[in-house]
Design a protein around this motif. Structure first.
Motif, PDB file in Angstrom:
ATOM      1  N   SER A  21       0.781  -1.119   0.003  1.00 11.99           N
ATOM      2  CA  SER A  21       0.099  -0.355  -0.119  1.00 11.99           C
ATOM      3  C   SER A  21       0.814   1.176  -0.362  1.00 11.99           C
ATOM      4  O   SER A  21       2.375   1.539   0.470  1.00 11.99           O
ATOM      5  N   CYS A  22       0.250   1.831  -0.372  1.00 11.01           N
ATOM      6  CA  CYS A  22       1.097   3.818  -0.357  1.00 11.01           C
ATOM      7  C   CYS A  22      -0.173   4.733  -1.132  1.00 11.01           C
ATOM      8  O   CYS A  22      -0.940   4.723  -1.326  1.00 11.01           O
ATOM      9  N   VAL A  23      -0.352   5.799   0.878  1.00  9.01           N
ATOM     10  CA  VAL A  23      -0.595   7.087   0.405  1.00  9.01           C
ATOM     11  C   VAL A  23       0.620   7.698   0.227  1.00  9.01           C
ATOM     12  O   VAL A  23       1.326   8.101   0.340  1.00  9.01           O
ATOM     13  N   ALA A  24      -0.374   9.006  -1.082  1.00  8.72           N
ATOM     14  CA  ALA A  24       0.602  10.706  -1.503  1.00  8.72           C
ATOM     15  C   ALA A  24      -0.082  11.387  -0.241  1.00  8.72           C
ATOM     16  O   ALA A  24      -1.433  11.465   0.478  1.00  8.72           O
ATOM     17  N   SER A  25       0.462  12.455  -0.188  1.00  5.47           N
ATOM     18  CA  SER A  25       0.142  13.675   0.442  1.00  5.47           C
ATOM     19  C   SER A  25      -1.028  14.267   0.013  1.00  5.47           C
ATOM     20  O   SER A  25      -1.748  15.265   0.744  1.00  5.47           O
ATOM     21  N   ARG A  26      -1.189  14.031  -1.508  1.00  3.59           N
ATOM     22  CA  ARG A  26      -2.368  15.099  -2.161  1.00  3.59           C
ATOM     23  C   ARG A  26      -2.281  13.353  -3.482  1.00  3.59           C
ATOM     24  O   ARG A  26      -1.524  13.226  -3.818  1.00  3.59           O
ATOM     25  N   SER A  27      -3.966  13.955  -4.504  1.00  3.95           N
ATOM     26  CA  SER A  27      -4.133  13.610  -5.333  1.00  3.95           C
ATOM     27  C   SER A  27      -2.919  13.717  -6.460  1.00  3.95           C
ATOM     28  O   SER A  27      -2.679  14.981  -6.733  1.00  3.95           O
ATOM     29  N   ILE A  48      -0.842   2.675 -13.405  1.00  5.64           N
ATOM     30  CA  ILE A  48      -2.355   3.520 -13.380  1.00  5.64           C
ATOM     31  C   ILE A  48      -2.836   4.614 -12.818  1.00  5.64           C
ATOM     32  O   ILE A  48      -2.118   5.285 -12.308  1.00  5.64           O
ATOM     33  N   THR A  49      -2.663   5.196 -13.798  1.00  7.68           N
ATOM     34  CA  THR A  49      -4.130   6.832 -13.832  1.00  7.68           C
ATOM     35  C   THR A  49      -5.323   6.923 -12.783  1.00  7.68           C
ATOM     36  O   THR A  49      -6.160   5.667 -12.236  1.00  7.68           O
ATOM     37  N   SER A  50      -5.362   8.258 -12.944  1.00  5.12           N
ATOM     38  CA  SER A  50      -6.745   7.829 -12.072  1.00  5.12           C
ATOM     39  C   SER A  50      -7.820   7.463 -12.009  1.00  5.12           C
ATOM     40  O   SER A  50      -9.007   7.565 -12.319  1.00  5.12           O
ATOM     41  N   GLY A  51      -8.065   7.570 -13.857  1.00  5.34           N
ATOM     42  CA  GLY A  51      -8.930   6.432 -14.965  1.00  5.34           C
ATOM     43  C   GLY A  51      -8.640   5.093 -14.509  1.00  5.34           C
ATOM     44  O   GLY A  51     -10.282   4.900 -15.400  1.00  5.34           O
ATOM     45  N   SER A  52      -7.842   4.433 -14.180  1.00  6.74           N
ATOM     46  CA  SER A  52      -8.204   3.724 -13.854  1.00  6.74           C
ATOM     47  C   SER A  52      -7.119   2.626 -14.868  1.00  6.74           C
ATOM     48  O   SER A  52      -7.180   1.237 -15.418  1.00  6.74           O
ATOM     49  N   SER A  67      -3.969  -1.262  -8.056  1.00 10.25           N
ATOM     50  CA  SER A  67      -5.390  -0.062  -8.140  1.00 10.25           C
ATOM     51  C   SER A  67      -5.226   0.104  -7.129  1.00 10.25           C
ATOM     52  O   SER A  67      -3.928   0.532  -6.488  1.00 10.25           O
ATOM     53  N   ARG A  68      -6.309   1.570  -7.180  1.00 11.77           N
ATOM     54  CA  ARG A  68      -6.443   2.822  -6.319  1.00 11.77           C
ATOM     55  C   ARG A  68      -7.405   3.026  -5.652  1.00 11.77           C
ATOM     56  O   ARG A  68      -8.440   2.588  -6.600  1.00 11.77           O
ATOM     57  N   ASP A  69      -6.998   3.922  -5.116  1.00  5.48           N
ATOM     58  CA  ASP A  69      -8.989   4.288  -4.199  1.00  5.48           C
ATOM     59  C   ASP A  69      -8.322   5.808  -4.448  1.00  5.48           C
ATOM     60  O   ASP A  69      -7.659   6.887  -3.326  1.00  5.48           O
ATOM     61  N   ASN A  70      -8.945   6.721  -5.592  1.00  4.62           N
ATOM     62  CA  ASN A  70      -9.109   8.209  -5.886  1.00  4.62           C
ATOM     63  C   ASN A  70      -9.149   9.253  -4.284  1.00  4.62           C
ATOM     64  O   ASN A  70      -8.240   9.595  -4.256  1.00  4.62           O
ATOM     65  N   ALA A  71     -10.363   8.637  -4.082  1.00  2.96           N
ATOM     66  CA  ALA A  71     -10.809   9.423  -2.598  1.00  2.96           C
ATOM     67  C   ALA A  71      -8.926   9.356  -1.374  1.00  2.96           C
ATOM     68  O   ALA A  71      -9.190  10.697  -0.813  1.00  2.96           O
ATOM     69  N   LYS A  72      -8.634   8.096  -1.438  1.00  2.00           N
ATOM     70  CA  LYS A  72      -7.903   8.098  -0.650  1.00  2.00           C
ATOM     71  C   LYS A  72      -6.250   8.804  -0.384  1.00  2.00           C
ATOM     72  O   LYS A  72      -5.523   8.818   0.279  1.00  2.00           O
TER      73      LYS A  72
END
Length: 112
Positions: A21-27, A48-52, A67-72
């Protein structure tokens, strides 16, 4: 500036699974994973892009899923059927129009 923090590495037996898992400080538009072993260049694993829209290295196709969770602002890498040659430090990666960003890396070791 974007900060990236990875988690989820460790030791696993051949054939096993791990999830990074990886969390970014902003989108940010593009996120992904690279890996590196000592003495070799860092290589693409998956992005992966924001459009998956996803892109994989041939060596991991069919075994790894990004995969990604754009909201998080998070990106994940599900790694199945792991092989000893997957052993490496895995780096979270993010790209904006202006720059590339890297996490600190997390060690994945596949060994019996």
């Amino acid at each position: 500036q974007v900060q990236l923090v990875e988690s989820g590495g460790g030791l696993v037996q051949p054939g096993g699974s791990l999830r990074l898992s990886c969390v970014a400080s902003r989108s940010i538009f593009t996120m992904g994973w690279y890996r590196q072993v000592p003495g070799k260049q860092r290589e693409l694993v998956a992005t992966i892009t924001s459009g998956s829209s996803a892109n994989y290295a041939d060596s991991v196709k069919g075994r790894f899923t990004i995969s990604r969770d754009n909201a998080k602002s998070m990106v994940y890498l599900q790694m199945n059927s792991l092989k000893p040659e997957d052993t490496a430090v895995y780096y979270c990666y993010a790209r904006s129009l202006a720059a590339n960003y890297w996490g600190q890396g997390t060690q994945v070791t596949v060994s019996s």
